[in-house]
Design a protein around this motif. Structure first.
Motif, short mmCIF file in Angstrom:
data_model
loop_
_atom_site.label_atom_id
_atom_site.label_comp_id
_atom_site.label_asym_id
_atom_site.label_seq_id
_atom_site.Cartn_x
_atom_site.Cartn_y
_atom_site.Cartn_z
N ILE A 32 0.88 -1.18 0.00
CA ILE A 32 0.00 0.00 0.00
C ILE A 32 0.91 1.22 0.00
O ILE A 32 1.81 1.32 0.84
CB ILE A 32 -0.91 0.03 1.25
CG1 ILE A 32 -1.71 -1.26 1.38
CG2 ILE A 32 -1.86 1.24 1.20
CD1 ILE A 32 -2.37 -1.43 2.75
N SER A 33 0.69 2.11 -0.93
CA SER A 33 1.59 3.26 -1.05
C SER A 33 0.80 4.52 -1.38
O SER A 33 -0.21 4.47 -2.09
CB SER A 33 2.63 3.01 -2.16
OG SER A 33 3.44 4.14 -2.35
N THR A 34 1.28 5.64 -0.85
CA THR A 34 0.70 6.93 -1.23
C THR A 34 1.31 7.45 -2.52
O THR A 34 0.89 8.50 -3.02
CB THR A 34 0.91 7.96 -0.10
OG1 THR A 34 2.31 8.02 0.22
CG2 THR A 34 0.13 7.58 1.14
N ASP A 35 2.29 6.74 -3.04
CA ASP A 35 2.89 7.07 -4.34
C ASP A 35 2.34 6.13 -5.41
O ASP A 35 1.67 5.14 -5.11
CB ASP A 35 4.42 6.93 -4.28
CG ASP A 35 5.03 7.86 -3.26
OD1 ASP A 35 4.59 9.02 -3.19
OD2 ASP A 35 5.93 7.41 -2.52
N THR A 36 2.62 6.45 -6.67
CA THR A 36 2.26 5.55 -7.76
C THR A 36 3.29 4.44 -7.82
O THR A 36 4.46 4.69 -8.12
CB THR A 36 2.20 6.30 -9.10
OG1 THR A 36 1.24 7.35 -8.99
CG2 THR A 36 1.81 5.37 -10.22
N LEU A 37 2.90 3.24 -7.47
CA LEU A 37 3.83 2.10 -7.49
C LEU A 37 4.22 1.79 -8.93
O LEU A 37 3.36 1.66 -9.81
CB LEU A 37 3.19 0.87 -6.84
CG LEU A 37 2.99 0.91 -5.33
CD1 LEU A 37 2.19 -0.31 -4.87
CD2 LEU A 37 4.33 0.95 -4.60
N SER A 38 5.49 1.64 -9.17
CA SER A 38 5.97 1.29 -10.52
C SER A 38 6.56 -0.11 -10.48
O SER A 38 7.75 -0.31 -10.69
CB SER A 38 7.01 2.31 -10.99
OG SER A 38 8.08 2.41 -10.06
N VAL A 39 5.70 -1.05 -10.18
CA VAL A 39 6.12 -2.45 -10.12
C VAL A 39 5.38 -3.22 -11.20
O VAL A 39 4.25 -2.87 -11.57
CB VAL A 39 5.82 -3.07 -8.74
CG1 VAL A 39 6.63 -2.39 -7.65
CG2 VAL A 39 4.34 -2.99 -8.40
#
Length: 445
Positions: A32-39
């Protein structure tokens, strides 16, 4: 192991709303991230403008299987449930035969394992004479014991005081009760029959199944629970007066006595009998506007702990009968979340409160293992809602086996677009994934 990445979502969880990304893998929430995950992910969903909510956990449904499958069944109703954003449910024992033995209880779990789109649990049923069977119930993998302290199907009315005392004193797991005083109801029914004969109008339903009948039974249940320190959960509160029976000064996890409100008691009033008739005939009855407003206030101030549906379908033919012949109950699982989102649009409940009462609090109330929250390591039971996508309910777009809804003609501002059950996209924009089934709920007890 397939992975799903949801990004740009407005995540509603544990009293906060924030934009972020959630990664699902192996049926669990893994990031869970407040950023855009780039995975890298097998499936990427851009949820821009939508809200990501934990799936609703419905603690009271009647899916009618076995024995009443002309009305509904586990497959049809769980399918409607996931379309409505419900990812887990707890089903009641007044099927045919009544779920009064451990063998009949396990038969339901076997049925659900092959047919349920959503996660599931089933209540063990109590009668005046099955205490030994009730006490065999495993609290680890069964949600609770259901006691009908008012009319029910078959041998499930528990009206013997000695039997009630034994159940409340000896049952160590959660007891859920339907509270209406049978004696008061019968007296009221006799009075209205004397006045109208067999043509009693449905508008008399809340006067027959009166506020007094509800309070007399609920207060007895609370009295017994306090006497024996029972873990009591009173279902479908329908009156303002009953709210005084419940404590809102304790944190939910510390409460021994909790309460539930249902969608129909938060939406309809007795004025609606004029247009809806038997299609809003429920037990307990929909009552006055003052009762409806008090119930919502009770939800918001924590006198009432959870919101559920009491989904209980009947056929159109059955509901079209005269008052005494028409059964009580109606289908609700497909429209519960959108109805609550509509109350949010009206400024009556926040999204944070909605999620608290339909997911977080249900998980806490029942001690459900790793569900009900958007947390790393929890089961990925999630819902995406578009709150700017109006649609109108009619019989062509309901999924219930009975083919109708009490909300017909209602235009909702929001719709459920995606429902994930254990990380699987069970529902998306009118399409269902038939290849996966839900799981049996487990409880931290």
């Amino acid at each position: 192991m397939s992975t799903t990445l949801i990004h740009h979502a407005n995540i509603v969880n544990e009293g906060k709303i924030f934009q972020g990304s959630v990664l699902l893998s192996g049926g669990l929430i893994t990031e869970i991230s407040t950023d855009t995950l780039s995975v890298p992910a097998d499936v990427v969903i851009d949820a821009q403008g939508k809200y990501l909510l934990p799936g609703m956990i419905d603690d009271q449904v009647h899916f009618r299987e076995p024995g009443l499958i002309h009305k509904a069944d586990i497959y049809s109703e769980s399918r409607a449930a996931v379309a409505g954003g419900i990812t887990s449910y707890m089903e009641m024992p007044n099927t045919v035969p009544n779920t009064l033995t451990q063998e009949l209880l396990e038969d339901k779990y076997t049925r659900a394992s092959v047919s349920s789109f959503a996660n599931y649990s089933f209540f063990m049923g109590a009668s005046n004479d099955n205490l030994a069977e009730v006490l065999k119930t495993n609290p680890r993998n069964v949600c609770g014991v259901k006691i009908f302290m008012g009319s029910s199907t078959g041998n499930m009315l528990v009206d013997n005081r000695a039997a009630l005392d034994a159940l409340f004193s000896q049952c160590k797991m959660l007891i859920a009760t339907h509270c209406e005083d049978e004696g008061i109801i019968r007296n009221n029914m006799a009075a209205y029959r004397e006045k109208y004969g067999e043509e009693v109008p449905v508008s008399c339903h809340p006067l027959i199944r009166s506020a007094e009948a509800c309070y007399a039974s609920s207060s007895l249940a609370v009295e017994l629970a306090k006497k024996h320190n029972t873990r009591l959960h009173i279902l479908h509160i329908s009156t303002a007066k009953e709210l005084g029976l419940f404590d809102n000064t304790l944190p939910l996890a510390a409460k021994r006595i909790t309460a539930e409100a249902c969608i129909h008691h938060l939406w309809f009033t007795d004025a609606d009998y004029a247009t809806k008739g038997n299609f809003i005939k429920w037990n307990p009855a929909v009552k006055t506007m003052a009762d409806r407003d008090a119930i919502l206030k009770g939800v918001l101030d924590n006198h009432i702990d959870v919101i559920a549906t009491d989904h209980a379908p009947h056929t159109l033919e059955e509901k079209s009968a005269t008052y005494f012949k028409a059964p009580s109950g109606g289908p609700l699982v497909q429209h519960a979340m959108v109805a609550l989102l509509e109350l949010h649009k009206q400024g009556k409940i926040t999204l944070e409160q909605l999620v608290e009462k339909t997911s977080h609090a249900v998980a806490t109330c029942f001690g459900i293992e790793k569900r009900g929250f958007i947390r790393k390591g929890y089961h990925a039971d999630l819902v995406l809602a578009d709150t700017h996508s109006p649609w109108t309910v009619d019989r062509s777009n309901v999924y219930y086996k009975c083919g109708w809804s009490p909300f017909e003609g209602t235009t909702f501002s929001s719709r459920i677009t995606h429902t994930f059950v254990n990380g699987n996209l069970a529902y998306q924009d009118g399409r269902f994934d038939e290849s996966h089934r839900g799981e049996r709920l487990l409880f931290n007890r």
